[in-house]
Design a protein around this motif. Structure first.
Motif, mmCIF file in Angstrom:
data_model
loop_
_atom_site.group_PDB
_atom_site.id
_atom_site.type_symbol
_atom_site.label_atom_id
_atom_site.label_comp_id
_atom_site.label_asym_id
_atom_site.label_seq_id
_atom_site.Cartn_x
_atom_site.Cartn_y
_atom_site.Cartn_z
ATOM 1 N N GLN A 25 97.932 151.086 47.393
ATOM 2 C CA GLN A 25 98.116 150.529 48.627
ATOM 3 C C GLN A 25 98.151 149.310 48.561
ATOM 4 O OE1 GLN A 25 97.319 154.286 48.158
ATOM 5 N NE2 GLN A 25 95.399 153.339 48.481
ATOM 6 N N GLY A 26 98.347 148.566 47.507
ATOM 7 C CA GLY A 26 98.240 146.857 47.677
ATOM 8 C C GLY A 26 96.865 146.683 47.731
ATOM 9 N N GLU A 27 95.685 147.443 47.607
ATOM 10 C CA GLU A 27 94.489 147.082 47.559
ATOM 11 C C GLU A 27 93.932 146.699 46.078
ATOM 12 O OE1 GLU A 27 93.052 150.029 51.341
ATOM 13 O OE2 GLU A 27 93.239 150.897 49.217
ATOM 14 N N VAL A 28 94.578 145.697 45.638
ATOM 15 C CA VAL A 28 94.327 145.475 44.178
ATOM 16 C C VAL A 28 94.407 143.973 44.110
ATOM 17 C CG1 VAL A 28 95.319 145.626 41.921
ATOM 18 C CG2 VAL A 28 95.777 147.380 43.393
ATOM 19 N N CYS A 29 93.124 143.550 43.422
ATOM 20 C CA CYS A 29 93.062 141.986 43.575
ATOM 21 C C CYS A 29 94.235 141.244 42.691
ATOM 22 C CB CYS A 29 91.664 141.612 42.909
ATOM 23 S SG CYS A 29 91.376 142.365 41.410
ATOM 24 N N CYS A 30 94.922 141.903 41.777
ATOM 25 C CA CYS A 30 95.671 141.265 41.038
ATOM 26 C C CYS A 30 97.184 141.782 41.456
ATOM 27 C CB CYS A 30 95.629 141.806 39.440
ATOM 28 S SG CYS A 30 95.512 143.554 39.122
ATOM 29 N N ALA A 31 97.511 142.146 42.646
ATOM 30 C CA ALA A 31 98.669 142.687 43.050
ATOM 31 C C ALA A 31 99.685 141.698 43.375
ATOM 32 C CB ALA A 31 98.367 143.476 44.515
ATOM 33 N N GLY A 32 100.717 142.124 42.851
ATOM 34 C CA GLY A 32 102.207 141.038 42.951
ATOM 35 C C GLY A 32 102.636 140.837 44.355
ATOM 36 N N SER A 33 101.692 140.112 45.069
ATOM 37 C CA SER A 33 101.893 140.116 46.501
ATOM 38 C C SER A 33 103.005 139.192 47.096
ATOM 39 C CB SER A 33 100.664 139.986 47.342
ATOM 40 O OG SER A 33 99.872 138.870 46.731
ATOM 41 N N ARG A 34 103.249 138.091 46.040
ATOM 42 C CA ARG A 34 104.270 137.219 46.399
ATOM 43 C C ARG A 34 105.275 137.222 45.466
ATOM 44 N NH1 ARG A 34 102.171 131.392 45.644
ATOM 45 N NH2 ARG A 34 100.975 132.411 43.815
ATOM 46 N N LEU B 36 94.595 134.662 39.420
ATOM 47 C CA LEU B 36 94.273 136.046 38.812
ATOM 48 C C LEU B 36 95.449 136.393 37.840
ATOM 49 C CD1 LEU B 36 91.840 137.766 38.197
ATOM 50 C CD2 LEU B 36 92.555 139.091 40.267
ATOM 51 N N SER B 37 96.420 136.604 38.549
ATOM 52 C CA SER B 37 97.524 137.187 37.876
ATOM 53 C C SER B 37 98.952 136.596 38.059
ATOM 54 C CB SER B 37 97.479 138.782 37.810
ATOM 55 O OG SER B 37 97.877 139.062 39.221
ATOM 56 N N ALA B 38 99.825 137.125 37.007
ATOM 57 C CA ALA B 38 101.238 136.634 37.571
ATOM 58 C C ALA B 38 102.235 137.618 36.892
ATOM 59 C CB ALA B 38 101.431 135.128 37.187
ATOM 60 N N GLY B 39 103.493 137.666 37.261
ATOM 61 C CA GLY B 39 104.306 138.704 36.661
ATOM 62 C C GLY B 39 105.741 137.599 36.442
ATOM 63 N N VAL B 40 106.422 137.978 35.152
ATOM 64 C CA VAL B 40 107.681 137.272 34.996
ATOM 65 C C VAL B 40 108.591 138.140 34.607
ATOM 66 C CG1 VAL B 40 108.667 135.611 33.621
ATOM 67 C CG2 VAL B 40 106.363 135.342 34.349
ATOM 68 N N GLY C 188 89.920 135.741 36.163
ATOM 69 C CA GLY C 188 90.866 134.849 36.765
ATOM 70 C C GLY C 188 90.697 133.230 36.538
ATOM 71 N N TYR C 189 91.633 132.449 36.981
ATOM 72 C CA TYR C 189 91.510 130.974 36.860
ATOM 73 C C TYR C 189 91.051 130.527 38.298
ATOM 74 C CZ TYR C 189 94.415 130.437 32.799
ATOM 75 O OH TYR C 189 94.796 130.124 31.216
ATOM 76 N N LYS C 190 90.744 129.486 38.367
ATOM 77 C CA LYS C 190 90.423 128.984 39.736
ATOM 78 C C LYS C 190 89.543 129.518 40.690
ATOM 79 C CE LYS C 190 95.038 127.715 40.617
ATOM 80 N NZ LYS C 190 96.233 127.156 41.069
ATOM 81 N N GLU C 191 89.812 129.604 41.854
ATOM 82 C CA GLU C 191 89.146 130.455 42.803
ATOM 83 C C GLU C 191 89.235 132.093 42.621
ATOM 84 O OE1 GLU C 191 88.751 129.136 46.791
ATOM 85 O OE2 GLU C 191 89.068 127.072 46.462
ATOM 86 N N SER C 192 89.906 132.650 41.640
ATOM 87 C CA SER C 192 89.659 133.937 41.183
ATOM 88 C C SER C 192 88.654 134.286 40.496
ATOM 89 C CB SER C 192 91.186 134.332 40.950
ATOM 90 O OG SER C 192 92.169 134.392 41.677
#
Lengths: 507, 326
Positions: free
Chosen positions: A309-318, A438-442, A478-482
């Motif tokens: 349900q997108g309830e994932v800290c590393c979700a690809g939300s953007r 936290l995460s990214a996708g390519v 994560g990096y930064k504030e993650s």
């Protein structure tokens, strides 16, 4: 439960190559049976291998988010209970666990892994009932991965001397662990397995909405005959979590959850000797280039944001789409979105289950409303939602700009924000323009571009031509504030060990 | 110049401490090289973005030697100087991290080469700042030089020690590598004016971070001289920035700065630990705490004061997944 409603007949998406004629595309209900699962009417705190009511006796009710019906009452720990749990964990550390050879600790972890595998169906069903996640995810992801974590870290327990060159690793002592509601059992495993392997004893506080698999795990601890006090589980609201991490006799604090609460915990441990690791929020960029394998990318995007349900800290939300393929990609994405089955988490065909709580649903609704008000264009499939329970349609927004709240804030729900870019440099700039990391996708077929993008992402996990993959051997964090620190792999082990070289240095 | 310093040191030893603040023979400036020549004094400045500006405030404070003699006026840096330094560090960091590890290795080694050339000057300054004898100061300076050499060698080896290819249970290639965290604040140790600073700074920059250093408040002069070495060692401008001044004015700004990714507070006063750590929370800074026992008995000469695990404190582990398939 009567969650599954008769669906309307609708045409199959044209992308499937079927003729544009109506096909009766229906699924018969396929609910997982629950008759083999026993949920106790009430769970006490699990301290020293015993379940006991909190003192003073106080409980709160845990519900099934898909039906809003109560599942059980669980103990509401008090400060005195926290003290008792910490004292019990300390005693177990001093008298038993720290004296046990690593090879013996290993066998306890292997036992736990095996029992989780043996009881996997029971765990999957209870997890879905309590969290709202689809049974196919709890069955195929959460529970097997949880068992795998114990199996992996079990093997480290007697090999610590080989893990960190030039160091003599020592256990830290008593670990306080606070975990979220999105992956209740899996987060428990991520926390407890490396802690025990490293030789610590633990007090775990599951999220107040999802404690049932943790208490089921307590039964596994008893079946595995772990020495009393090595694993303790207490339940209560956030304040009890703060009491726990603030306790002066705690040596290690590990937290997974929101960045706001992570900061509170960091403040509470400031100036102390406690080793702290934080796994916090995210707002991952999923970047699709014009040469990407489109059908694979579509599946990756869907999995990236609608998994759990997108309830994932590393979700690809953007989602960042190269401008030249924006239109064809969006067509395919909307078509695919329309085929997602939303409903009963226990139905084996369900793709998107229930949001975990009324509060979380309200937060998702509020942020979606902000997206509409700020001028983004919303798309939702016209699926039928169950009458009861905390359900939300999988949603995507187009025409999103960087400044929109839906592009900035972690929604933690099935909501995708679609943005565009022209050049790799623009994609990098926009993807990194967030306090999270936290995460990214390519997605691209060009190898050299993959490595350029992978290197440029300020994120701890980068999935190239895939998304949302997890493994016990693979460090996550994560990096930064993650947040900071890693879970999984040899790096996750370091978080639970004193690796100081003497002479005052930490490292 | 190197030959002048010992003479200056001898003279200083006889300077009555009652003249504190009014010493007749400021060392840094002394340059009394016989024959009645008036020495050319050095102005001790900040180091920001590869340049040597004075503090924007125009303020200064007096630096005294261990025996109470005035050594020089140092810049009393401000919050604005810190912010400028962070800006310079942020700008320089990607280019520094983008250099090959081999290149960074050679540049750190170059620092050692140039320090060696100024060895006598550093010895004299450490003697004056720390009040130690020549033999002790020489050991400290030599150790500082050797420390650069030691960390130089780590630049292209650290990834191999802490990186990993992870055998995930699936058809994926998966690896983890360390990357520089970004901009790192360093609160230099107060007492160990040169070796302490080098011991904390080298592990920060070797992996590709840029540093913003708050120098020792009472003993900043060897640190300033170090920046002159850095400026001529092929270390790109902005990779190291150094601010002198009063810690109570500078540390809170650095600790709370939202564009600083990590903070080495090892050299800070343990009494300040809670305040520093609390300030650092706002953007989830990685933090190395001050040792609870303080640094009074800390042995900077010990090999234990250098460690690849210190490099690790200022790196992030990045994990990459890619499917395997035809």
């Amino acid at each position: 439960m009567t969650l599954t409603k008769k669906r309307e007949t609708r045409p199959a998406p044209s992308s499937w190559g079927l003729a544009a004629r109506d096909i009766p595309w229906e699924y018969a209900p396929a609910p997982e049976s629950t008759d083999h699962v026993r949920i106790e009417p009430e769970y006490g705190l699990f301290i020293g291998n015993e379940f006991a009511p909190s003192k003073p006796r106080k409980t709160f009710t845990v519900i099934n988010p898909a039906t809003e019906e109560p599942l059980a009452k669980v103990a509401h720990a008090s400060k005195a209970d926290v003290n008792r749990a910490v004292a019990t964990a300390r005693r177990a550390y001093d008298t038993v666990w720290s004296r046990l050879p690593g090879s013996e600790r290993a066998k306890y972890l292997y036992r736990i892994a095996r029992i989780l595998q043996e009881r996997s169906r029971e765990f999957a069903v209870v997890e879905s009932m309590n969290s709202g996640k689809p049974i196919k995810e709890s069955r195929d992801v959460d529970v097997p991965l949880a068992a795998a974590h114990f199996f992996y870290y079990g093997g480290w327990a007697d090999k610590l001397d080989y893990a960190f060159p030039g160091r003599e690793p020592r256990a830290l002592g008593v670990a306080a662990q606070v975990i979220p509601w999105n992956f209740p059992l899996l987060m428990l495993a991520w926390k407890i397995a490396p802690a025990l392997a490293a030789g610590n004893t633990v007090i775990l506080k599951p999220a107040s909405t999802t404690p049932l698999t943790a208490y089921l795990f307590a039964d596994v601890v008893r079946q595995a005959e772990l020495p009393p006090g090595v694993v303790n589980i207490i339940t209560g609201p956030g304040e009890i979590g703060m009491e726990l991490v603030s306790h002066p006799d705690v040596d290690k604090v590990a937290f997974t959850g929101s960045t706001a609460v992570g900061k509170m915990i960091a403040r509470a441990t400031a100036g102390s000797h406690k080793k702290l690791t934080l796994e916090l929020g995210g707002k991952a960029a999923n970047i699709v280039f014009d040469d990407a394998p489109l059908d694979q990318a579509i599946e990756g995007i869907i999995n990236g944001i609608y998994f759990n349900q997108g309830e994932v800290c590393c979700a690809g939300s953007r989602l960042f789409v190269q401008e030249s393929i924006h239109e064809p990609l969006l067509d395919k994405l909307k078509a695919r979105l329309s085929t997602l089955r939303v409903g009963d988490p226990l139905d084996k065909n369900t793709d998107v289950g229930a949001i975990n709580s009324a509060g979380q649903l309200a937060k998702v609704q509020e942020l979606v409303q902000s997206g509409i008000e700020e001028g983004a264009e919303i798309f939702q499939p016209d699926c039928v939602l169950p009458d009861k329970g905390f359900f939300f349609r999988p949603t995507l927004f187009t025409g999103v700009s960087q400044s929109h709240r839906i592009a900035q804030e972690e929604i933690f729900g099935p909501v995708l924000s679609v943005l565009t870019f022209r050049t790799p440099e623009e994609a990098i700039e926009k993807a990194n323009n967030t306090p999270y990391g936290l995460s990214a996708g390519v997605w691209t077929e060009k190898g050299s571009r993959i490595f350029k993008m992978v290197g440029a992402m300020r994120a701890g996990v980068v999935w190239a031509n895939t998304f949302n993959r997890f493994d016990p051997t693979s460090p996550f964090g994560g990096y930064k504030e993650s947040g900071y620190g890693r879970e999984g792999g040899i790096h996750g082990l370091a978080a639970y060990l004193d690796l100081s070289g003497g002479n005052g240095t930490r490292g | 110049m190197a030959t002048r310093r010992p003479a200056a040191t001898k003279r200083r030893a006889s300077t009555p401490s009652v003249l504190k603040g009014r010493a007749a023979q400021p060392l840094a400036a002394t340059g009394a090289n016989g024959g009645g020549r008036i020495g050319v004094r050095k102005t001790y400045k900040l180091y920001i973005g590869g340049a040597f500006p004075r503090t924007e405030s125009g303020r200064a404070y007096e630096i005294f030697g261990a025996r109470g003699e005035l050594l020089a006026n140092a810049c009393r840096g401000t919050r604005k100087d810190i912010r400028e330094a962070v800006r310079a560090a942020r700008k320089a960091q990607p280019g520094w991290a983008g250099k090959t590890a081999y290149n960074r290795s050679q540049i750190l080694y170059r620092i050692a080469e140039l320090m060696e050339g100024r060895r006598d000057q550093f010895v004299a300054e450490v003697m004056a700042a720390e009040g130690v004898g020549r033999a002790r100061a020489t050991r400290l300076v030599d150790a500082a030089i050797d420390r650069w050499v030691w960390y130089a060698g780590w630049a292209d080896k650290f990834s191999q020690v802490v990186g990993a290819v992870n055998p995930v249970a699936g058809s994926y290639f998966n690896f983890s590598i360390p990357e520089a965290t970004g901009v790192v604040g360093v609160v230099a140790p107060e007492a160990s004016s040169l070796l302490g600073l080098v011991s904390r700074l080298a592990p920060v920059i070797v992996s590709g971070n840029a540093g913003v250093v708050i120098a020792s408040e009472t003993r900043p002069l060897p640190a300033v001289t170090l920046t002159e070495v850095l400026a001529t060692s092929d270390v790109p401008g902005g990779v190291v920035n150094l601010i002198t001044g009063l810690r109570r004015e500078l540390v809170p700004t650095l600790a709370s700065h939202m564009d600083v990714n990590a903070l080495d507070a090892f050299g800070a006063d343990p009494d300040e630990a809670v305040a520093i750590e609390t300030a650092a929370v706002e953007n989830v800074k990685r933090l190395v705490r001050p040792p609870s026992a303080g640094l009074e008995r800390y042995d900077w000469l010990s090999p234990r004061a250098q460690s690849p695990y210190l490099i690790g404190e200022y790196t992030e582990i990045k994990t990459v997944w890619h499917p395997i398939g035809a």
